[in-house]
Design a protein around this motif. Structure first.
Motif, short mmCIF file in Angstrom:
data_model
loop_
_atom_site.label_atom_id
_atom_site.label_comp_id
_atom_site.label_asym_id
_atom_site.label_seq_id
_atom_site.Cartn_x
_atom_site.Cartn_y
_atom_site.Cartn_z
N THR A 13 0.79 -1.23 0.00
CA THR A 13 0.00 0.00 0.00
C THR A 13 0.82 1.28 0.00
O THR A 13 0.24 2.36 0.02
CB THR A 13 -0.93 0.04 1.23
N ASP A 14 2.13 1.23 -0.02
CA ASP A 14 2.91 2.47 0.12
C ASP A 14 3.33 3.09 -1.21
O ASP A 14 4.16 3.98 -1.22
CB ASP A 14 4.13 2.24 1.00
N ASN A 15 2.75 2.67 -2.31
CA ASN A 15 3.09 3.27 -3.60
C ASN A 15 1.84 3.33 -4.47
O ASN A 15 0.88 2.60 -4.25
CB ASN A 15 4.22 2.51 -4.28
N TRP A 16 1.87 4.20 -5.45
CA TRP A 16 0.69 4.41 -6.28
C TRP A 16 0.36 3.22 -7.16
O TRP A 16 -0.80 2.95 -7.45
CB TRP A 16 0.86 5.67 -7.13
N LEU A 17 1.36 2.48 -7.61
CA LEU A 17 1.12 1.34 -8.49
C LEU A 17 0.33 0.25 -7.76
O LEU A 17 -0.67 -0.26 -8.28
CB LEU A 17 2.45 0.78 -9.01
N SER A 18 0.75 -0.09 -6.56
CA SER A 18 0.05 -1.12 -5.79
C SER A 18 -1.35 -0.68 -5.42
O SER A 18 -2.30 -1.47 -5.47
CB SER A 18 0.84 -1.45 -4.52
N ARG A 19 -1.49 0.59 -5.02
CA ARG A 19 -2.82 1.09 -4.66
C ARG A 19 -3.77 1.09 -5.87
O ARG A 19 -4.94 0.74 -5.74
CB ARG A 19 -2.72 2.50 -4.09
N VAL A 92 -0.94 -10.08 -2.01
CA VAL A 92 0.40 -10.63 -2.29
C VAL A 92 0.94 -10.06 -3.60
O VAL A 92 2.12 -9.68 -3.68
CB VAL A 92 0.37 -12.17 -2.31
N ASN A 93 0.10 -9.97 -4.63
CA ASN A 93 0.56 -9.39 -5.90
C ASN A 93 0.92 -7.92 -5.74
O ASN A 93 1.91 -7.45 -6.30
CB ASN A 93 -0.51 -9.56 -6.98
N ALA A 94 0.12 -7.18 -4.97
CA ALA A 94 0.41 -5.76 -4.74
C ALA A 94 1.71 -5.60 -3.95
O ALA A 94 2.50 -4.69 -4.22
CB ALA A 94 -0.74 -5.09 -4.01
N ALA A 95 1.95 -6.49 -2.99
CA ALA A 95 3.20 -6.44 -2.23
C ALA A 95 4.39 -6.74 -3.14
O ALA A 95 5.45 -6.10 -3.03
CB ALA A 95 3.16 -7.43 -1.07
N PHE A 96 4.22 -7.68 -4.05
CA PHE A 96 5.30 -7.95 -5.00
C PHE A 96 5.56 -6.74 -5.89
O PHE A 96 6.71 -6.41 -6.17
CB PHE A 96 4.95 -9.18 -5.85
N MET A 97 4.49 -6.08 -6.33
CA MET A 97 4.66 -4.87 -7.14
C MET A 97 5.40 -3.79 -6.33
O MET A 97 6.29 -3.11 -6.86
CB MET A 97 3.31 -4.32 -7.58
N GLY A 98 5.03 -3.64 -5.06
CA GLY A 98 5.70 -2.66 -4.22
C GLY A 98 7.17 -2.99 -4.01
O GLY A 98 8.03 -2.10 -4.05
N PHE A 99 7.46 -4.27 -3.80
CA PHE A 99 8.85 -4.71 -3.63
C PHE A 99 9.65 -4.44 -4.91
O PHE A 99 10.76 -3.92 -4.86
CB PHE A 99 8.88 -6.19 -3.28
N ALA A 100 9.09 -4.79 -6.05
CA ALA A 100 9.78 -4.58 -7.33
C ALA A 100 9.97 -3.09 -7.59
O ALA A 100 11.04 -2.67 -8.05
CB ALA A 100 8.98 -5.21 -8.46
N LEU A 101 8.98 -2.29 -7.25
CA LEU A 101 9.10 -0.85 -7.45
C LEU A 101 10.18 -0.25 -6.56
O LEU A 101 10.93 0.62 -6.97
CB LEU A 101 7.76 -0.17 -7.19
N ARG A 102 10.31 -0.75 -5.33
CA ARG A 102 11.37 -0.28 -4.44
C ARG A 102 12.75 -0.63 -4.98
O ARG A 102 13.69 0.13 -4.83
CB ARG A 102 11.22 -0.89 -3.05
#
Length: 115
Positions: A13-19, A92-102
């Motif tokens: 939840t900490d980035n716009w892509l995941s949200r 889980v998919n949103a967390a993966f997106m957040g991890f990849a974005l970081r």
């Protein structure tokens, strides 16, 4: 265990892509629920496939269940299982997106190669 959950939710939840991804999944799931309960069809609707495909690949694990596993399950229990599966897969998919974005984004405190 609580720290792992917090990390997972922070990544999700900490980035716009995941949200934005989570918002699209919630909208598709809401459309599926409205279509299921308030719209009468002469034949089956494919609205339930959209959230399932949006949360792939994790949601596709349902296809690995042995045949007949959910036989005799009430409609409400099946709906609850479907919604929980979509929810878990989306987070889980949103967390993966957040991890990849970081990992892709340069850290704000580090110097870049050109500087």
């Amino acid at each position: 265990m609580n720290g792992n959950r917090r990390i997972l939710l922070t990544l999700a939840t900490d980035n716009w892509l995941s949200r934005a991804y989570l918002a699209v999944v919630v909208a598709a799931t809401g459309f599926f629920l409205v279509d299921t309960f308030f719209v009468s069809h002469a034949d089956a609707s494919m609205a339930g496939a959209v959230p399932w495909l949006l949360t792939a690949p994790l949601s596709l694990l349902y296809t690995l269940l042995p045949e007949g596993t959910l036989n005799g399950t009430s409609d409400w229990a099946f709906l609850a299982l479907y919604l929980v599966g979509i929810g878990v897969a989306a987070v889980v998919n949103a967390a993966f997106m957040g991890f990849a974005l970081r990992k892709i984004r340069p850290a704000s405190g580090r110097a870049t190669a050109g500087a």
